[in-house]
Design a protein around this motif. Structure first.
Motif, short mmCIF file in Angstrom:
data_model
loop_
_atom_site.label_atom_id
_atom_site.label_comp_id
_atom_site.label_asym_id
_atom_site.label_seq_id
_atom_site.Cartn_x
_atom_site.Cartn_y
_atom_site.Cartn_z
N TYR A 221 0.50 -0.98 -0.15
CA TYR A 221 0.31 -0.01 0.03
C TYR A 221 0.58 1.11 0.22
N GLU A 222 2.10 1.21 0.63
CA GLU A 222 2.75 2.43 0.57
C GLU A 222 2.88 2.45 -0.80
N GLY A 228 0.88 7.18 -6.07
CA GLY A 228 -0.25 8.04 -6.34
C GLY A 228 -1.35 7.39 -6.75
N ALA A 229 -1.38 5.87 -6.58
CA ALA A 229 -3.29 5.02 -6.45
C ALA A 229 -4.17 5.79 -5.19
N ARG A 231 -7.88 5.43 -2.81
CA ARG A 231 -8.16 3.86 -2.07
C ARG A 231 -8.97 2.98 -2.72
N TRP A 232 -9.15 2.93 -3.74
CA TRP A 232 -10.01 2.85 -5.20
C TRP A 232 -8.97 1.49 -5.83
N LYS A 233 -8.26 2.28 -5.97
CA LYS A 233 -6.81 1.46 -7.02
C LYS A 233 -6.61 0.91 -6.11
N GLN A 234 -6.35 0.89 -5.06
CA GLN A 234 -5.83 0.24 -3.78
C GLN A 234 -5.88 -1.22 -3.69
#
Length: 329
Positions: A221-222, A228-229, A231-234
């Protein structure tokens, strides 16, 4: 080769098996010492083994009833063999078999399509909550219905879904809508079963997925944040791919139980008016076996159901492994 070398080879050849036997003996003693050391754990395991022996493996003896014409006075061994006659009656002569099969498969498919993704989505939502107190309260509230039996929940549902005094229809009437008897109308009964099953089990189903989410490396996640991702892309590119192995295993189990459409729920909620859309294999077996004492037919039905479930587990496991995920075997 000198005499000394020959003697050395001979001695080494004869002496090689001795350390091997000694090593195996030592390993065996070591294993037994571990068993003795853990004897109290085996004592704790003993009630579970006894339970499975009595209630899981013991009833296997009665499978032969599927191939007999059972007479209660003659017992299982004294009843005559009839071969596949019970299965022929179910498949070709029973007026209700294919109806209950259709209802069971449809309800299970509804549960898979709408109920299977529900705990996954809820687990991801819980994982996104940053306020621990609110998260704990929300989890406790969603877990609570799981611990209530369908006997209790069916009484609650009959009250709140009543077409005359139920709170749901009262709200609908406030918006000018006609009251609906959700548990007595064939058009709404399956919908009610699916929604109520999701409500009862969605919280409990999140436990496995939350455990899988905890094991995801936070560095992923970091790195995504650095790229630049949002929350949805993560969630789309990290959370879901990391959950796929767990989802695959749970999906195998769920497909294997496709002929289990929720006996407790249906038995406590259905009425004669919705038999045509709510009667499933388990309730059919219950009525035929307990009420009409057709033990041979119901055993044949149960055996057929288990064979289909086993075949589906193997098929789903094969397809999951072909897709690149880890299966059961």
């Amino acid at each position: 080769m000198t005499k000394k070398h020959v003697h050395s080879v001979t001695v080494s050849t004869l002496s090689d098996p001795l350390p091997s036997v000694a090593a195996k003996t030592k390993k065996t003693h070591s294993v037994w010492r571990e068993y003795v050391k853990s004897r109290y754990l085996f004592v704790m395991l003993l009630p579970v083994i006894i339970w499975y022996a009595i209630f899981a493996y013991g009833p296997i003896y009665g499978i032969q009833l599927a191939f007999k014409e059972f007479h209660i006075l003659d017992g299982i061994n004294g009843s005559p063999w009839v071969g596949m006659e019970n299965f022929k009656y179910l498949f070709f002569q029973s007026p209700d078999f294919w109806l209950v099969m259709k209802n069971t498969v449809l309800l299970s498919l509804y549960h898979i399509v709408f109920g299977f993704p529900a705990p996954i989505i809820l687990a991801i939502l819980f994982n996104e909550i940053r306020y621990d107190l609110f998260k704990r309260i929300a989890q406790a509230l969603t877990y609570l219905p799981h611990f209530l039996s369908w006997v209790v929940l069916s009484g609650i549902m009959f009250i709140i879904l009543s077409p005359t005094t139920g709170v749901v229809n009262y709200v609908m009437a406030a918006f000018g809508l006609e009251p609906i008897y959700f548990l007595g109308d064939q058009n709404y009964f399956r919908f009610t079963l699916v929604i109520s099953a999701i409500w009862k089990e969605i919280g409990w189903g999140t436990i496995i997925y939350l455990a899988a989410l905890v094991s995801i490396d936070t560095q992923l996640y970091e790195a995504a944040i650095m790229d630049g991702a949002n929350r949805w892309k993560q969630t789309l590119h990290i959370t879901l791919p990391c959950l796929l192995p767990t989802i695959a295993i749970m999906f195998i189990f769920r497909v294997g139980g496709i002929l289990d459409a929720g006996f407790d729920q249906v038995l406590n909620l259905y009425t004669p008016g919705v038999f045509s859309v709510g009667d499933i294999i388990d309730t059919f077996v219950y009525r035929m076996g307990i009420s009409q004492m057709q033990f041979s037919l119901t055993t044949a039905m149960g055996l057929f159901k288990n064979v289909i479930a086993f075949a589906l587990v193997l098929l789903t496991n094969y397809l999951v492994k072909r897709s690149g995920q880890e299966g059961l075997i």
